[in-house]
Design an enzyme around this catalytic site. Structure first.
Site, PDB file in Angstrom:
ATOM      1  N   HIS A 148      20.287  27.037  73.190  1.00  0.00           N
ATOM      2  CA  HIS A 148      19.349  27.852  72.387  1.00  0.00           C
ATOM      3  C   HIS A 148      19.966  29.232  72.138  1.00  0.00           C
ATOM      4  O   HIS A 148      19.510  30.247  72.684  1.00  0.00           O
ATOM      5  CB  HIS A 148      18.059  27.965  73.199  1.00  0.00           C
ATOM      6  CG  HIS A 148      16.871  28.511  72.497  1.00  0.00           C
ATOM      7  ND1 HIS A 148      16.876  29.697  71.810  1.00  0.00           N
ATOM      8  CD2 HIS A 148      15.610  28.032  72.396  1.00  0.00           C
ATOM      9  CE1 HIS A 148      15.656  29.927  71.328  1.00  0.00           C
ATOM     10  NE2 HIS A 148      14.881  28.930  71.668  1.00  0.00           N
ATOM     11  N   GLU A 186      20.656  26.891  67.142  1.00  0.00           N
ATOM     12  CA  GLU A 186      20.657  26.106  68.377  1.00  0.00           C
ATOM     13  C   GLU A 186      21.321  24.748  68.159  1.00  0.00           C
ATOM     14  O   GLU A 186      20.893  23.977  67.298  1.00  0.00           O
ATOM     15  CB  GLU A 186      19.214  25.921  68.852  1.00  0.00           C
ATOM     16  CG  GLU A 186      18.467  27.247  68.954  1.00  0.00           C
ATOM     17  CD  GLU A 186      16.984  27.077  69.251  1.00  0.00           C
ATOM     18  OE1 GLU A 186      16.636  26.147  69.998  1.00  0.00           O
ATOM     19  OE2 GLU A 186      16.180  27.872  68.734  1.00  0.00           O
TER      20      GLU A 186
HETATM   21  C1  BG6 Z   1      12.662  27.735  69.459  1.00  0.00           C
HETATM   22  C2  BG6 Z   1      11.465  26.924  69.051  1.00  0.00           C
HETATM   23  O1  BG6 Z   1      13.714  26.893  69.742  1.00  0.00           O
HETATM   24  O2  BG6 Z   1      12.341  28.484  70.630  1.00  0.00           O
HETATM   25  C3  BG6 Z   1      10.275  27.855  68.816  1.00  0.00           C
HETATM   26  O3  BG6 Z   1      11.771  26.167  67.889  1.00  0.00           O
HETATM   27  C4  BG6 Z   1      10.023  28.693  70.049  1.00  0.00           C
HETATM   28  O4  BG6 Z   1       9.139  27.092  68.459  1.00  0.00           O
HETATM   29  C5  BG6 Z   1      11.316  29.406  70.440  1.00  0.00           C
HETATM   30  O5  BG6 Z   1       8.994  29.624  69.777  1.00  0.00           O
HETATM   31  C6  BG6 Z   1      11.186  30.256  71.698  1.00  0.00           C
HETATM   32  O6  BG6 Z   1      10.699  29.503  72.738  1.00  0.00           O
HETATM   33  P1  BG6 Z   1      10.412  30.166  74.145  1.00  0.00           P
HETATM   34  O7  BG6 Z   1       9.789  29.089  74.995  1.00  0.00           O
HETATM   35  O8  BG6 Z   1      11.726  30.616  74.697  1.00  0.00           O
HETATM   36  O9  BG6 Z   1       9.487  31.316  73.887  1.00  0.00           O
END
Ligand code: BG6
Length: 303
Positions: A173, A277
């Site tokens: 991510h 990602e």
């Molecule tokens: C992204 C998702 O990968 O991560 C989003 O597609 C999400 O929907 C974002 O809001 C952040 O996620 P988190 O759990 O780290 O707040």
């Protein structure tokens, strides 16, 4: 006494707020915020920071370039909470758990302590680290090659002791620092269809155009084996993400309202970041038989 294999560093030293040289030139061990164990890379090629919490790469900066990864000034550095920015590992599910909304978003890999298995420095000056964690029935190995390029490889193996196949999702991510989200564009996904998550979940056809940002963007692109490039005129750089074993790419920027709703994200920080990602999610989730493994990797270059 337990030690990090090949580094020869006693594990208990990771709790102290001192900087310790390892036997690998350019690799230091210290503790970050709240005493969290952190490896720091400082070589002629690059600098980087890696937390054992979540096997979380929080920073990478090739020599002669600005920092490539974005890290929130509001990030938690706490047990049980993910670090906001850098490269969280999402595994074994992506987004909310499909059956149990009480389970943490994006899986448990980013919340647990990983073990360093090996660390080395090659003749090319690249620092290579291998971390491992047991997550559910999966043995997960994460290899990082830190130099002028960044190489990340996640290998997920289903234990041979289980009796049936299991499915997982995974994502690197990656949060990239940008000069201004309004000015950047992303190429390489023009011909890919995507699941658009905002304003509501909808399957969309390829747009045939580069991605530009003018609102909250949360998309899972499908069938994306090709290299994705982030063009940033403000920083006069291009960042390319080439990958293998990954057929999904997620593009995310929370924009104004969602940034305000996230306690670990500064209200105005959305202008300076975008996530690209490298993933195996949704239609491209992986199903493994007992003993089988899957490898997903991303190589990130700045020019
Ligand atoms: C992204 C998702 O990968 O991560 C989003 O597609 C999400 O929907 C974002 O809001 C952040 O996620 P988190 O759990 O780290 O707040």
């Amino acid at each position: 006494m337990r030690v990090y294999p090949r580094c020869g560093i006693p594990l208990k030293l990771q709790r102290r707020s001192v900087v310790v040289k390892t036997s690998v030139p350019g690799l230091l061990l210290d503790s970050g915020p709240n005493g969290m164990s952190r490896f720091r890379v400082q070589t002629e090629l690059a600098s980087a920071e890696l937390f054992l919490h979540g096997a979380h790469l929080a920073a990478w900066q090739p020599a002669d370039h600005r920092p490539v990864l974005w890290l929130s000034g509001n990030s938690w550095f706490e047990a049980g909470k993910p670090i906001r920015g850098g490269v969280p590992i999402c595994f074994p599910w992506f987004g909310p758990h499909p059956q149990d909304s009480a389970l943490p978003a994006h899986g448990t890999a980013r919340l647990q302590e990983w073990q360093l298995q090996t660390a080395s420095s090659g003749p090319d000056g690249v620092i290579r680290l291998l971390l491992q964690s047991m997550i559910g029935s999966f043995i997960v190995r994460y290899e990082l090659g830190i130099g002028r390029e960044l190489h990340l490889q996640l290998t997920c193996e289903l234990s041979a002791t289980v009796t049936q196949a299991e499915r997982f999702e995974a994502a690197l991510h990656t949060y990239f620092a940008v000069s201004d989200i309004l000015a950047v564009q992303i190429t390489g996904l023009e011909n890919a269809g995507f699941m658009n998550k905002v304003p509501q979940l909808e399957r969309c056809e390829p747009t045939g155009e580069a991605i530009r940002f003018s609102e909250e963007t949360d998309r899972v692109y499908q069938n994306t084996p090709d290299t994705v490039v982030l063009h940033d005129p403000g920083l006069q750089r291009k960042i390319s993400v080439s990958k293998q074993g990954s057929l999904s790419t997620v593009i995310w920027n929370p924009w104004i309202d969602k940034s305000r709703r996230m306690p670990d994200f500064g209200d105005d920080e959305w202008t300076g970041m975008v996530c690209i990602e490298t993933a195996c999610v949704g239609d491209h989730a992986i199903v493994l038989q007992p003993g089988q493994s899957h490898q997903m990797s991303a190589t990130i270059c700045v020019s």
